[in-house]
Design an enzyme around this catalytic site. Structure first.
Site, PDB file in Angstrom:
ATOM      1  N   HIS A 514       0.719  -1.293  -0.304  1.00 12.12           N
ATOM      2  CA  HIS A 514      -0.295  -0.151   0.077  1.00 12.12           C
ATOM      3  C   HIS A 514       1.076   0.774  -0.045  1.00 12.12           C
ATOM      4  CE1 HIS A 514      -4.017   1.988  -0.275  1.00 12.12           C
ATOM      5  NE2 HIS A 514      -4.482   1.159   0.577  1.00 12.12           N
ATOM      6  N   ASP A 518      -1.876   1.587  -4.587  1.00 14.40           N
ATOM      7  CA  ASP A 518      -3.348   2.729  -4.001  1.00 14.40           C
ATOM      8  C   ASP A 518      -4.241   1.554  -4.764  1.00 14.40           C
ATOM      9  OD1 ASP A 518      -1.931   5.168  -2.627  1.00 14.40           O
ATOM     10  OD2 ASP A 518      -2.706   5.624  -4.948  1.00 14.40           O
TER      11      ASP A 518
END
Length: 541
Positions: A514, A518
């Site tokens: 992450h 995204d």
């Protein structure tokens, strides 16, 4: 090459068989000194904690020198043999060689005071190590390749073997010291003394072979064991540092344990079976040197010597995997998305074409090349999933090097389809089948099991619905393939009418870093994969 012109020497080194592998055991030389060798012809076989493999010759020429005998455990990038390039010598002929002095490990230069023991480099990005334990003290006799000290680095804990036989005359770095690579940490002096029969002249014995255990006469005289019971000739004992460590920690005599590995090599599984009291099926005589007929294998102990309640030591391989997985979890904020894919169109296509496909191409038609093709195409359209984090920068990989996890009886390995984006469907199918087959037959080359930029792992092969895999650093994403199951699904036609149908469904789980990716990017990538699979319209050759 003109007559009399010196031959160009070529070093043959121990290859690295993966990022977490730092040594290998030479189980068999396929050529002998003086033999002619062709480039890429199998030269020797090695065994590591993860894989057994044949290592090809780096060039054509003559094998002029073998520096480590069979059974030696050698660190990666250490020179194990020397070839003379471009020689026209006939097979079996021996080219002239310069006089040789007794061999010592390349990482241990000889000085007037003895053999220097240095801190080894345990990987390209490792530049120091912490000495956690000395397994010998100053004045102790040491045998070549016997564990000498333990180190810990950012990536791995490991035992470091002695580079030569002799007496440990000096320890320069105490336990707890953090030392840079190639720094001298100890010195080994002359050869270990050997007890002589009464009246026999004192002679200096030759340096023991790499696979020989310490001679009892060379150690401080302990009380003799009640029953030595050797099951394998001492000079033929073959084992890895992991096996020797297990034996030492559990007070086992390796000579009581029959080896089932190549050339009678004692494996971790042999030790575990012995500790559990289970019989060990010894291979046929053409694989293991026969023990003297007058010696019977010793009975297995009724319970593990130092492993109560069924506990066994964690192997080095498992320790490394545990650390790497924990490190990945600690450093990468994992996020997951699961998508249900309707594979009915592909299932029907495969059922129609699998017989003809195998006849045309020589490989079986599985679902993996369909998924690999869809993933490779999507990575080209969403390249952020084919990246790595390097300090504060993102490296976008120019090519898709697709790792395909393969489960083996003795562990797990990830062969890599390099430049997957350049391959056709048939090319992908052939590459995946070839790598998987050679992985199971222990025929992979070192470079074929490293360097992936995105990995596929098939948890569904064992019946699972889906898996949430841990990212293989330094990659940014990994895709887990779930099981293929028939289930009811609601279908909506062009007019909006709903019907219930039986469809072949598969769940794919994308795990992503992450920090780099995204959720929206991961979702777009997975929708691309889903669209390609559910509406498959590509030729399959």
């Amino acid at each position: 090459m003109t007559p009399g012109e010196p031959l160009m020497p070529i070093d043959v080194v121990m290859p690295q068989m993966g990022e977490s592998i730092f040594e290998g055991t030479i189980t068999k030389w396929l050529k002998k000194t003086g033999d002619a060798v062709e480039k890429d012809e199998p030269l020797f076989e090695i065994s590591t904690d993860k894989v057994d493999a044949e290592i090809p010759a780096p060039a054509s020429g003559v094998l002029t020198e073998i520096k480590f005998p069979e059974g030696s455990t050698v660190e990666v990038n250490v020179v194990v043999a020397v070839m003379a390039e471009g020689s026209s010598a006939a097979p079996g002929s021996t080219p002239p060689q310069k006089p040789r002095r007794p061999e010592v490990a390349p990482s241990a230069p000889s000085t007037s005071s003895g053999i220097e023991v240095v801190m080894p480099q345990m990987g390209e990005s490792i530049f120091e190590g912490t000495i956690t334990r000395w397994l010998k003290k100053a004045g102790d006799a040491v045998q070549k390749d016997e564990p000498l000290f333990e180190i810990s680095t950012d990536k791995v804990d490991a035992e470091i073997p002695a580079p030569a036989s002799g007496i440990l005359t000096e320890i320069k770095a105490p336990e707890g010291s953090t030392v840079q690579i190639n720094t001298v940490v100890a010195v080994i002096g002359g050869q270990a003394p050997v007890a002589q029969p009464d009246g026999a002249p004192a002679t200096q014995p030759p340096i023991s072979s790499a696979s020989a255990p310490p001679s009892p006469a060379s150690l401080p005289a302990p009380a003799p064991p009640a029953d030595p019971g050797p099951a394998i000739e001492r000079e033929r004992l073959r084992s890895s540092p992991l096996v020797r460590r297990m034996a030492r920690e559990n007070q086992l005599d390796l000579h009581r344990i029959p080896g089932t590995g190549s050339e009678g090599r004692i494996t971790k599984e042999d030790v575990l079976r012995y500790m559990e009291g289970r019989p060990i099926a010894v291979p046929t005589p053409d694989r293991v040197p026969a023990a003297p007929s007058s010696v019977a294998p010793a009975a297995a102990p009724s319970k593990p010597a130092a492993a109560p309640q069924g506990l066994v030591p964690m192997s080095r391989m498992r320790s490394i995997i545990a650390e790497r997985m924990a490190q990945s979890r600690r450093t990468i904020p994992h996020a997951y998305s699961i998508y249900k894919i309707d594979m009915t169109r592909i299932v029907r296509l495969r059922d129609r074409e699998k017989a003809g496909f195998e006849q045309r191409t020589g490989v079986k038609l599985t679902y993996m090349p369909f998924i690999a093709s869809a993933v490779t195409g999507a990575l080209g359209r969403y390249p952020v999933l084919n990246t790595s984090l390097e300090e504060n920068s993102i490296r976008y990989h120019q090519n898709v090097h697709l790792g395909i996890a393969v489960a083996l009886e003795w562990g797990l390995i990830v062969p890599v389809v390099t430049r997957a984006e350049e391959l056709s469907f048939v090319g992908l199918a052939r590459a995946i089948a070839d790598l998987g087959e050679r992985a199971r037959r222990k025929k992979l080359k070192p470079e074929e099991a490293s360097g992936s930029t995105f990995t596929l792992t098939n948890s569904g092969v064992f019946g699972g619905e889906f898996g949430t895999p841990i990212i293989n650093q330094p990659e940014a994403a990994i895709l887990a393939i779930g099981g293929l199951h028939k289930e009811p699904a609601v279908l909506t036609d062009a007019e909006g009418n709903d019907t219930l149908a039986i469809r072949s469904m598969m769940q794919l789980c994308i795990g992503f870093d992450h920090r780099l990716i995204d959720g929206a990017d991961a979702g777009k990538f997975m929708l691309d994969v889903q669209k390609t699979l559910e509406n498959w319209d590509k030729p399959i050759g």
